[in-house]
Design a protein around this motif. Structure first.
Motif, PDB file in Angstrom:
ATOM      1  N   SER A 166      35.105  44.668  53.994  1.00 20.06           N
ATOM      2  CA  SER A 166      36.114  43.935  54.766  1.00 20.06           C
ATOM      3  C   SER A 166      36.057  42.439  54.445  1.00 20.06           C
ATOM      4  O   SER A 166      37.087  41.773  54.385  1.00 20.06           O
ATOM      5  N   LEU A 167      34.857  41.894  54.202  1.00 19.06           N
ATOM      6  CA  LEU A 167      34.751  40.495  53.814  1.00 19.06           C
ATOM      7  C   LEU A 167      35.347  40.251  52.431  1.00 19.06           C
ATOM      8  O   LEU A 167      35.928  39.192  52.177  1.00 19.06           O
ATOM      9  N   ILE A 168      35.235  41.230  51.539  1.00 11.12           N
ATOM     10  CA  ILE A 168      35.869  41.105  50.222  1.00 11.12           C
ATOM     11  C   ILE A 168      37.380  41.066  50.368  1.00 11.12           C
ATOM     12  O   ILE A 168      38.055  40.247  49.738  1.00 11.12           O
ATOM     13  N   VAL A 169      37.922  41.920  51.224  1.00  7.14           N
ATOM     14  CA  VAL A 169      39.370  41.914  51.459  1.00  7.14           C
ATOM     15  C   VAL A 169      39.810  40.583  52.065  1.00  7.14           C
ATOM     16  O   VAL A 169      40.821  39.995  51.641  1.00  7.14           O
ATOM     17  N   SER A 202      38.347  37.736  51.715  1.00  8.67           N
ATOM     18  CA  SER A 202      38.226  36.718  50.668  1.00  8.67           C
ATOM     19  C   SER A 202      39.415  36.740  49.733  1.00  8.67           C
ATOM     20  O   SER A 202      39.917  35.689  49.324  1.00  8.67           O
ATOM     21  N   ILE A 203      39.883  37.916  49.392  1.00  8.79           N
ATOM     22  CA  ILE A 203      41.049  38.016  48.511  1.00  8.79           C
ATOM     23  C   ILE A 203      42.294  37.494  49.208  1.00  8.79           C
ATOM     24  O   ILE A 203      43.112  36.791  48.606  1.00  8.79           O
ATOM     25  N   VAL A 204      42.442  37.790  50.497  1.00  7.21           N
ATOM     26  CA  VAL A 204      43.603  37.286  51.251  1.00  7.21           C
ATOM     27  C   VAL A 204      43.535  35.769  51.389  1.00  7.21           C
ATOM     28  O   VAL A 204      44.540  35.071  51.184  1.00  7.21           O
ATOM     29  N   PHE A 205      42.351  35.241  51.721  1.00  4.47           N
ATOM     30  CA  PHE A 205      42.195  33.781  51.785  1.00  4.47           C
ATOM     31  C   PHE A 205      42.472  33.155  50.425  1.00  4.47           C
ATOM     32  O   PHE A 205      43.035  32.069  50.331  1.00  4.47           O
ATOM     33  N   GLY A 206      42.059  33.828  49.356  1.00  6.80           N
ATOM     34  CA  GLY A 206      42.321  33.332  48.007  1.00  6.80           C
ATOM     35  C   GLY A 206      43.800  33.268  47.697  1.00  6.80           C
ATOM     36  O   GLY A 206      44.252  32.391  46.948  1.00  6.80           O
ATOM     37  N   LEU A 207      44.586  34.179  48.266  1.00  4.69           N
ATOM     38  CA  LEU A 207      46.037  34.135  48.073  1.00  4.69           C
ATOM     39  C   LEU A 207      46.631  32.888  48.699  1.00  4.69           C
ATOM     40  O   LEU A 207      47.500  32.223  48.110  1.00  4.69           O
TER      41      LEU A 207
END
Length: 128
Positions: free
Chosen positions: A11-14, A16-21
């Motif tokens: 869930s933290l990886i997900v 992180s990817i959303v924050f990266g967007l």
């Protein structure tokens, strides 16, 4: 216990990817009228730092996941290098604006989770 840890990390990886967007949109979008490039880079670096702190605080042992927040800056830096006239300075600036604050924020968040009394109470509560 291993499944809960795997779910937490994934869930933290997900996140992180959303924050990266959002970080990619900060770095890639045009400047507003009256906005300087320096203010945009500082705002993006602060965004990556704060989101890195959040990720590092939520999972102290795997704070390196916070580096995933800077994926947008890495893509833009690679695009800058693969351009017909590579701009090395622009590549370095994009990397230092995105990845470095994300890792620094993750490390600071993991320290904050260990040292801050509220952080320790929060993690003790979650372990029960």
């Amino acid at each position: 216990m291993g499944i809960i840890k795997a779910l937490k990390v994934s869930s933290l990886i997900v996140f992180s990817i959303v924050f990266g967007l959002f970080g990619l949109s900060l770095l890639f979008s045009d400047l507003a009228p009256g906005e300087s490039l320096l203010s945009r880079l500082v705002m993006a670096a602060l965004f990556f730092l704060v989101t890195g702190i959040i990720i590092g605080y939520l999972n102290r042992t795997t704070w390196l996941i916070s580096g995933l927040i800077g994926w947008g800056g890495v893509l833009l830096a690679l695009q800058s290098l693969l351009n017909s006239a590579p701009n090395v300075l622009q590549t370095i600036i994009l990397m230092f604006t995105s990845v470095v604050p994300a890792f620094l924020g993750g490390y600071l968040g993991s320290i904050l989770g260990r040292k801050w009394p509220l952080g320790n109470a929060f993690h003790r509560f979650r372990r029960k």
